[in-house]
Design a protein around this motif. Sequence first.
Motif, PDB file in Angstrom:
ATOM      1  N   LEU A 144       0.840  -1.184   0.000  1.00 29.88           N
ATOM      2  CA  LEU A 144       0.000   0.000   0.000  1.00 29.88           C
ATOM      3  C   LEU A 144       0.880   1.241   0.000  1.00 29.88           C
ATOM      4  CD1 LEU A 144      -2.868   1.266   0.327  1.00 29.88           C
ATOM      5  CD2 LEU A 144      -2.503   1.138   2.807  1.00 29.88           C
ATOM      6  N   LYS A 145       0.748   2.068  -1.045  1.00 29.95           N
ATOM      7  CA  LYS A 145       1.521   3.308  -1.144  1.00 29.95           C
ATOM      8  C   LYS A 145       0.564   4.484  -1.294  1.00 29.95           C
ATOM      9  CE  LYS A 145       5.826   1.536  -3.161  1.00 29.95           C
ATOM     10  NZ  LYS A 145       6.799   1.662  -4.269  1.00 29.95           N
ATOM     11  N   MET A 146       0.618   5.397  -0.324  1.00 33.16           N
ATOM     12  CA  MET A 146      -0.187   6.618  -0.380  1.00 33.16           C
ATOM     13  C   MET A 146       0.679   7.799   0.022  1.00 33.16           C
ATOM     14  SD  MET A 146      -3.929   5.492   1.018  1.00 33.16           S
ATOM     15  CE  MET A 146      -4.913   4.321   0.076  1.00 33.16           C
ATOM     16  N   THR A 147       1.814   7.938  -0.602  1.00 40.80           N
ATOM     17  CA  THR A 147       2.731   9.024  -0.292  1.00 40.80           C
ATOM     18  C   THR A 147       2.289  10.308  -0.990  1.00 40.80           C
ATOM     19  OG1 THR A 147       4.268   8.807  -2.166  1.00 40.80           O
ATOM     20  CG2 THR A 147       4.519   7.249  -0.366  1.00 40.80           C
ATOM     21  N   ASN A 148       2.777  11.427  -0.488  1.00 36.66           N
ATOM     22  CA  ASN A 148       2.565  12.727  -1.138  1.00 36.66           C
ATOM     23  C   ASN A 148       1.087  13.009  -1.409  1.00 36.66           C
ATOM     24  OD1 ASN A 148       5.413  11.615  -2.088  1.00 36.66           O
ATOM     25  ND2 ASN A 148       5.522  13.853  -2.075  1.00 36.66           N
ATOM     26  N   ASN A 149       0.291  12.840  -0.373  1.00 34.73           N
ATOM     27  CA  ASN A 149      -1.107  13.228  -0.419  1.00 34.73           C
ATOM     28  C   ASN A 149      -1.352  14.254   0.691  1.00 34.73           C
ATOM     29  OD1 ASN A 149      -3.044  11.650  -2.360  1.00 34.73           O
ATOM     30  ND2 ASN A 149      -1.513  10.151  -1.747  1.00 34.73           N
ATOM     31  N   LYS A 150      -2.580  14.335   1.166  1.00 39.43           N
ATOM     32  CA  LYS A 150      -2.917  15.254   2.251  1.00 39.43           C
ATOM     33  C   LYS A 150      -3.595  14.500   3.389  1.00 39.43           C
ATOM     34  CE  LYS A 150      -3.431  19.195  -0.902  1.00 39.43           C
ATOM     35  NZ  LYS A 150      -4.346  20.245  -1.436  1.00 39.43           N
ATOM     36  N   LEU A 151      -3.131  13.279   3.616  1.00 36.41           N
ATOM     37  CA  LEU A 151      -3.737  12.445   4.648  1.00 36.41           C
ATOM     38  C   LEU A 151      -3.598  13.090   6.017  1.00 36.41           C
ATOM     39  CD1 LEU A 151      -2.529   8.853   3.647  1.00 36.41           C
ATOM     40  CD2 LEU A 151      -4.763   9.879   3.229  1.00 36.41           C
ATOM     41  N   THR A 152      -4.710  13.214   6.722  1.00 34.62           N
ATOM     42  CA  THR A 152      -4.693  13.747   8.076  1.00 34.62           C
ATOM     43  C   THR A 152      -5.104  12.693   9.104  1.00 34.62           C
ATOM     44  OG1 THR A 152      -6.970  14.545   7.824  1.00 34.62           O
ATOM     45  CG2 THR A 152      -5.194  16.093   7.288  1.00 34.62           C
ATOM     46  N   LYS A 153      -5.650  11.586   8.627  1.00 31.68           N
ATOM     47  CA  LYS A 153      -6.051  10.537   9.562  1.00 31.68           C
ATOM     48  C   LYS A 153      -5.952   9.168   8.906  1.00 31.68           C
ATOM     49  CE  LYS A 153     -10.884  11.608   8.455  1.00 31.68           C
ATOM     50  NZ  LYS A 153     -12.198  11.995   8.995  1.00 31.68           N
ATOM     51  N   PHE A 154      -5.726   8.191   9.742  1.00 33.69           N
ATOM     52  CA  PHE A 154      -5.651   6.796   9.302  1.00 33.69           C
ATOM     53  C   PHE A 154      -6.217   5.974  10.459  1.00 33.69           C
ATOM     54  CE2 PHE A 154      -4.267   2.856   7.685  1.00 33.69           C
ATOM     55  CZ  PHE A 154      -3.796   3.039   6.392  1.00 33.69           C
ATOM     56  N   PRO A 155      -7.544   5.911  10.556  1.00 33.68           N
ATOM     57  CA  PRO A 155      -8.198   5.316  11.733  1.00 33.68           C
ATOM     58  C   PRO A 155      -7.827   3.856  11.963  1.00 33.68           C
ATOM     59  CG  PRO A 155      -9.762   6.535  10.376  1.00 33.68           C
ATOM     60  CD  PRO A 155      -8.507   6.419   9.579  1.00 33.68           C
ATOM     61  N   SER A 156      -7.802   3.472  13.221  1.00 31.47           N
ATOM     62  CA  SER A 156      -7.579   2.064  13.553  1.00 31.47           C
ATOM     63  C   SER A 156      -8.744   1.242  13.023  1.00 31.47           C
ATOM     64  CB  SER A 156      -7.457   1.886  15.068  1.00 31.47           C
ATOM     65  OG  SER A 156      -8.638   2.319  15.714  1.00 31.47           O
ATOM     66  N   GLY A 157      -8.461   0.025  12.628  1.00 35.61           N
ATOM     67  CA  GLY A 157      -9.493  -0.865  12.116  1.00 35.61           C
ATOM     68  C   GLY A 157      -9.509  -0.977  10.610  1.00 35.61           C
ATOM     69  N   LEU A 158      -8.901  -0.008   9.900  1.00 37.29           N
ATOM     70  CA  LEU A 158      -8.904  -0.063   8.436  1.00 37.29           C
ATOM     71  C   LEU A 158      -8.133  -1.268   7.905  1.00 37.29           C
ATOM     72  CD1 LEU A 158      -8.387   3.642   7.267  1.00 37.29           C
ATOM     73  CD2 LEU A 158     -10.488   2.297   7.251  1.00 37.29           C
ATOM     74  N   LEU A 159      -7.136  -1.710   8.655  1.00 37.84           N
ATOM     75  CA  LEU A 159      -6.261  -2.790   8.182  1.00 37.84           C
ATOM     76  C   LEU A 159      -6.446  -4.075   8.988  1.00 37.84           C
ATOM     77  CD1 LEU A 159      -2.986  -0.686   7.715  1.00 37.84           C
ATOM     78  CD2 LEU A 159      -4.742  -1.187   6.008  1.00 37.84           C
ATOM     79  N   THR A 160      -7.544  -4.181   9.699  1.00 29.77           N
ATOM     80  CA  THR A 160      -7.745  -5.305  10.611  1.00 29.77           C
ATOM     81  C   THR A 160      -7.606  -6.659   9.931  1.00 29.77           C
ATOM     82  OG1 THR A 160      -9.208  -3.984  12.005  1.00 29.77           O
ATOM     83  CG2 THR A 160      -9.364  -6.375  12.220  1.00 29.77           C
ATOM     84  N   ASP A 161      -8.172  -6.797   8.726  1.00 33.72           N
ATOM     85  CA  ASP A 161      -8.156  -8.096   8.051  1.00 33.72           C
ATOM     86  C   ASP A 161      -7.068  -8.208   6.984  1.00 33.72           C
ATOM     87  OD1 ASP A 161      -9.204  -6.285   6.289  1.00 33.72           O
ATOM     88  OD2 ASP A 161     -10.843  -7.564   5.593  1.00 33.72           O
TER      89      ASP A 161
END
Length: 342
Positions: A144-161
């Motif tokens: 998973l690559k999401m570099t050079n964006n404007k991400l302000t949050k990455f909530p827990s649970g998104l990658l659980t599975d």
Amino acid sequence: MFPLQVPLLAMLVSMVLCQYDDYDYRPVSMLGPSGPNCNKECDCPINFPSAMYCDSRKLKFVPVVPTGIKYLYLQNNLIQDIKAGVFDNVTDTLRWLVLDNNQITNAKIEKGTIDKLTGLEKLFFSFNEITDAVIPPSKSLDELKMTNNKLTKFPSGLLTDKENLTSISLQHNELTSDAISGAFKGPKKLLSLDVSHNKLKKLPAGVPASLEILYADYNDIEGVGAGYLNKLPALQYLRMSHNKLVDGGLPAGVFNVTSLIELDLSFNKLQSIPEINEQLEQFYLQANEINKFELTSFCKFIGPLNYSRLRHLRLDANNVTHNSMPPESANCLRQAVDIMFE
């Protein structure tokens, strides 16, 4: 694959040059004639019918993907919208989706697009305008690559599975420590995590014990919690350059772990050399405020079997010189290839 006669050095150089662009490996001239089912805006080489190349064509939308496509290249366009239905023919068969260097925002990603890709293995979504992480439902996702964006949050649970996820790249965003708290607990096979160039004040919490590479350069980190590295027994490469590390933020022995091979603490505010384990090989401390050279930072005891395996040590742009080294240094640092003071 590389021919057997290619020198090992050439192979390594090629790997380094390609590490950030590993999906775009072919010259346009190699595409050849396009298959009959290909979207008219793209190319689907007859000799590689499972790939659709739509890169660098000034596209403003994602074209409908035909049945049979596993690898979709859409980088270097002007894409703003991802309309519902474009992936309906490949919801469970698309393996790679490359969307780097476009103009995509979260508001323009409609339901029934990425959220339907159940077989995706690689999602490259760098250099766009997203503020919230976009995660497909696929349990096969490994990169998973999401570099050079404007991400302000990455909530827990998104990658659980996401049990097969091995690499996450989130550098050059606007993430804070609270924004990623608990975000990486799910992937039990995670090997590499890059959160450089964000707004972190501490290293990510809750990362899995499988992690081997952690990059957190260019943040606002002032210290490392006691026992943090003890929870990462496989960690070999830790980079924390260009932060705000101070002596008071580093508990005694926090970096004295046997797994580390490379440790980069350059461009911080350290006044003394932190204690390291004898197994460390690369240690970067340039551009700090170090004013003394204490041999106990490298060797607690010196003997036939007790010595540092350190090979490269950088202390340039500090307040120490070669004259700061005690006479016993030669026995302790007997494997050092270079020690830089200036």
